[in-house]
Design an enzyme around this catalytic site. Structure first.
Site, PDB file in Angstrom:
ATOM      1  N   CYS A 113       0.826  -1.222   0.000  1.00 54.66           N
ATOM      2  CA  CYS A 113       0.000   0.000   0.000  1.00 54.66           C
ATOM      3  C   CYS A 113       0.855   1.265   0.000  1.00 54.66           C
ATOM      4  CB  CYS A 113      -0.949  -0.002   1.192  1.00 54.66           C
ATOM      5  SG  CYS A 113      -2.096  -1.384   1.102  1.00 54.66           S
ATOM      6  N   HIS A 258      -3.698   6.893   1.397  1.00 54.45           N
ATOM      7  CA  HIS A 258      -3.992   5.623   0.735  1.00 54.45           C
ATOM      8  C   HIS A 258      -5.387   5.196   1.187  1.00 54.45           C
ATOM      9  CE1 HIS A 258      -4.296   1.470  -0.119  1.00 54.45           C
ATOM     10  NE2 HIS A 258      -4.123   1.103   1.142  1.00 54.45           N
ATOM     11  N   ASN A 288     -10.148  -0.905  -1.685  1.00 55.98           N
ATOM     12  CA  ASN A 288      -8.726  -0.649  -1.453  1.00 55.98           C
ATOM     13  C   ASN A 288      -7.945  -1.205  -2.645  1.00 55.98           C
ATOM     14  OD1 ASN A 288      -6.018  -1.002  -0.676  1.00 55.98           O
ATOM     15  ND2 ASN A 288      -6.531  -1.356   1.479  1.00 55.98           N
TER      16      ASN A 288
HETATM   17  N1  COA Z   1     -19.042  -9.970   6.322  1.00 57.07           N
HETATM   18  C1  COA Z   1     -19.715 -10.276   7.427  1.00 57.07           C
HETATM   19  N2  COA Z   1     -19.129 -10.611   8.586  1.00 57.07           N
HETATM   20  C2  COA Z   1     -17.791 -10.622   8.609  1.00 57.07           C
HETATM   21  C3  COA Z   1     -17.012 -10.310   7.477  1.00 57.07           C
HETATM   22  C4  COA Z   1     -17.700  -9.979   6.295  1.00 57.07           C
HETATM   23  N3  COA Z   1     -17.051  -9.652   5.175  1.00 57.07           N
HETATM   24  N4  COA Z   1     -15.721 -10.411   7.806  1.00 57.07           N
HETATM   25  C5  COA Z   1     -15.663 -10.768   9.094  1.00 57.07           C
HETATM   26  N5  COA Z   1     -16.919 -10.904   9.590  1.00 57.07           N
HETATM   27  C6  COA Z   1     -17.338 -11.281  10.939  1.00 57.07           C
HETATM   28  C7  COA Z   1     -16.274 -12.021  11.689  1.00 57.07           C
HETATM   29  O1  COA Z   1     -16.306 -13.382  11.371  1.00 57.07           O
HETATM   30  C8  COA Z   1     -16.662 -11.733  13.127  1.00 57.07           C
HETATM   31  O2  COA Z   1     -17.702 -12.607  13.472  1.00 57.07           O
HETATM   32  P1  COA Z   1     -17.810 -13.188  14.995  1.00 57.07           P
HETATM   33  O3  COA Z   1     -17.948 -11.997  15.860  1.00 57.07           O
HETATM   34  O4  COA Z   1     -19.018 -14.035  14.901  1.00 57.07           O
HETATM   35  O5  COA Z   1     -16.530 -13.929  15.196  1.00 57.07           O
HETATM   36  C9  COA Z   1     -17.241 -10.325  13.074  1.00 57.07           C
HETATM   37  O6  COA Z   1     -17.574 -10.090  11.690  1.00 57.07           O
HETATM   38  C10 COA Z   1     -16.292  -9.264  13.553  1.00 57.07           C
HETATM   39  O7  COA Z   1     -15.045  -9.523  12.993  1.00 57.07           O
HETATM   40  P2  COA Z   1     -13.808  -8.652  13.335  1.00 57.07           P
HETATM   41  O8  COA Z   1     -12.643  -9.092  12.521  1.00 57.07           O
HETATM   42  O9  COA Z   1     -13.630  -8.566  14.800  1.00 57.07           O
HETATM   43  O10 COA Z   1     -14.334  -7.261  12.798  1.00 57.07           O
HETATM   44  P3  COA Z   1     -13.746  -5.835  12.957  1.00 57.07           P
HETATM   45  O11 COA Z   1     -14.727  -4.984  13.612  1.00 57.07           O
HETATM   46  O12 COA Z   1     -12.350  -5.831  13.468  1.00 57.07           O
HETATM   47  O13 COA Z   1     -13.681  -5.379  11.436  1.00 57.07           O
HETATM   48  C11 COA Z   1     -12.167  -5.072   9.637  1.00 57.07           C
HETATM   49  C12 COA Z   1     -12.881  -6.060  10.521  1.00 57.07           C
HETATM   50  C13 COA Z   1     -11.216  -5.824   8.722  1.00 57.07           C
HETATM   51  C14 COA Z   1     -13.148  -4.296   8.793  1.00 57.07           C
HETATM   52  C15 COA Z   1     -11.397  -4.078  10.570  1.00 57.07           C
HETATM   53  O14 COA Z   1     -10.594  -4.778  11.477  1.00 57.07           O
HETATM   54  C16 COA Z   1     -10.562  -3.118   9.825  1.00 57.07           C
HETATM   55  O15 COA Z   1     -11.073  -2.185   9.247  1.00 57.07           O
HETATM   56  N6  COA Z   1      -9.214  -3.295   9.825  1.00 57.07           N
HETATM   57  C17 COA Z   1      -8.329  -2.538   9.014  1.00 57.07           C
HETATM   58  C18 COA Z   1      -8.159  -3.284   7.752  1.00 57.07           C
HETATM   59  C19 COA Z   1      -7.627  -2.471   6.628  1.00 57.07           C
HETATM   60  O16 COA Z   1      -8.009  -1.370   6.404  1.00 57.07           O
HETATM   61  N7  COA Z   1      -6.693  -3.047   5.902  1.00 57.07           N
HETATM   62  C20 COA Z   1      -6.075  -2.437   4.821  1.00 57.07           C
HETATM   63  C21 COA Z   1      -4.751  -2.008   5.257  1.00 57.07           C
HETATM   64  S1  COA Z   1      -3.810  -1.365   3.978  1.00 57.07           S
END
Ligand code: COA
Length: 331
Positions: A113, A258, A288
């Protein structure tokens, strides 16, 4: 010493639009979950024959047109991607062919990224020393073919999209114009928090059926861990660029982070104390797109007049490695 001025910007987005509702047909997810957690409404997926290098070439043609140049006027290519056409050679080589070029150097860089901002700093250094006068800098990605588009891969798969952006940089003797400063960082302690483990030469064998079965051929991300670091490093590296040049956040006309995630961008904007209109977002349209997200954003900002002559623009990135970087540019 010369400065590096951006004289052309371009972008290429594949035609195929994939909405959150389309993803709901492939995996257990919802439009609501994706929008709330990431801000993404739709993204583009490359069609048959659309490769990273081809999309990079299309974006480059647009950037060269704006610059009023022909491909032959380019002295050097820098290509940033984490999804090259081939593991080797880098995508800069096949892109030359798409542009009808031969002979000039083509450097692929692998900084995920942060690839485009690393590329900007690299191009700037080549121009500053006088080694090259005109450089084509490209960021392009085809993520869609490497994602696990089933429920198992949903936490990563809903975030990424395909696209390409390019800029043409050229030497200027005006020291108040162009790239004013760049800051590059990495911390390899976090490699395993956001990575594509296999296939790779760290594994023996390099590739196996087991890797496919255990999912390590798909990108892995510890979302919460990435989030926590991103919201700290983005503002830190932006402040670093401002401190180096003596500007304040009030002087900046546009911050282009980004496009990692709307929630990250929102947190960065709040931490910088900037109004919403000064922190660019288009993640709702494209997801992204990793190394492509900043040049696509630049292209849109120039197109609609949000960036114009003399605008002070700050590019900033954070991603796998971890890597993070910034670049302050007087347009
Ligand atoms: N659709 C529906 N549910 C989903 C899912 C999807 N696409 N992906 C994960 N889940 C579920 C998980 O299985 C979890 O279920 P559970 O509670 O039953 O175990 C629940 O949603 C929460 O998951 P979690 O990973 O704790 O969610 P979160 O609130 O941390 O959000 C992200 C996940 C990835 C959106 C968040 O962590 C984030 O924005 N991280 C930064 C990632 C990013 O920007 N990366 C790019 C970097 S360059």
């Amino acid at each position: 010493m010369y400065n590096s001025k951006v004289i052309g910007v371009g972008k290429y987005l594949p035609e195929q639009v994939v909405t959150n509702f389309d993803l709901m047909k492939m995996m257990e997810t919802s439009d609501e979950w994706i929008k709330e957690r990431t801000g993404i409404v739709e993204r583009r997926f490359a069609g048959e024959g659309e490769t990273t290098s081809l999309m990079g070439a299309e974006a480059s043609k647009e950037a060269l047109k704006m610059a009023g140049l022909q491909p032959e006027d380019v002295d050097f290519i820098i290509f940033a991607t984490l999804s090259p056409d081939y593991y080797f050679p880098g995508s800069g080589c096949p892109m030359q062919t798409h542009l009808g070029l031969t002979g000039i150097g083509a450097l692929d860089i692998r900084n995920q990224c942060s690839g485009f901002v690393y590329g900007m700093a690299t191009a700037d250094q080549f121009i500053k020393t006088g080694m090259y006068q005109t450089i084509l800098l490209v960021g392009a990605e085809v993520h869609s073919r490497g994602l696990n588009l089933s429920t198992e891969g949903r936490d990563v798969a809903v975030i990424f999209g395909d696209g390409a952006g390019a800029v043409v940089l050229t030497a200027t003797e005006d020291e108040n114009k162009g790239v004013l400063t760049s800051h590059l960082h990495a911390d390899g302690r976090h490699v395993e928090k956001l990575w594509l483990e296999n296939p790779g030469s760290a594994s023996n064998p390099y590739v196996s059926k087991e890797m496919i079965d255990n999912g390590s051929v798909y990108p892995y991300m510890n979302g919460r861990y990435v989030f926590k670091h991103a919201v700290t490093k983005f503002p830190e590296v932006i402040h670093e660029a401002l401190q180096k040049t003596g500007y304040s956040t009030d002087d900046v006309d546009m911050v282009i982070p980004h496009q990692a995630n709307e929630r990250i961008t929102e947190a960065v904007q709040q931490r910088l104390g900037l109004p919403r209109e000064k922190v660019f977002r288009n993640i709702h349209k494209y997801g992204n797109t990793t190394a492509a997200s900043i040049p696509i954003a630049l292209s849109e900002c120039v197109e609609d007049g949000r960036i114009k002559q003399d605008s002070l623009v700050c590019l900033a990135s954070f991603g796998s490695g971890f890597t993070w970087a910034s670049s302050l540019i007087r347009w």
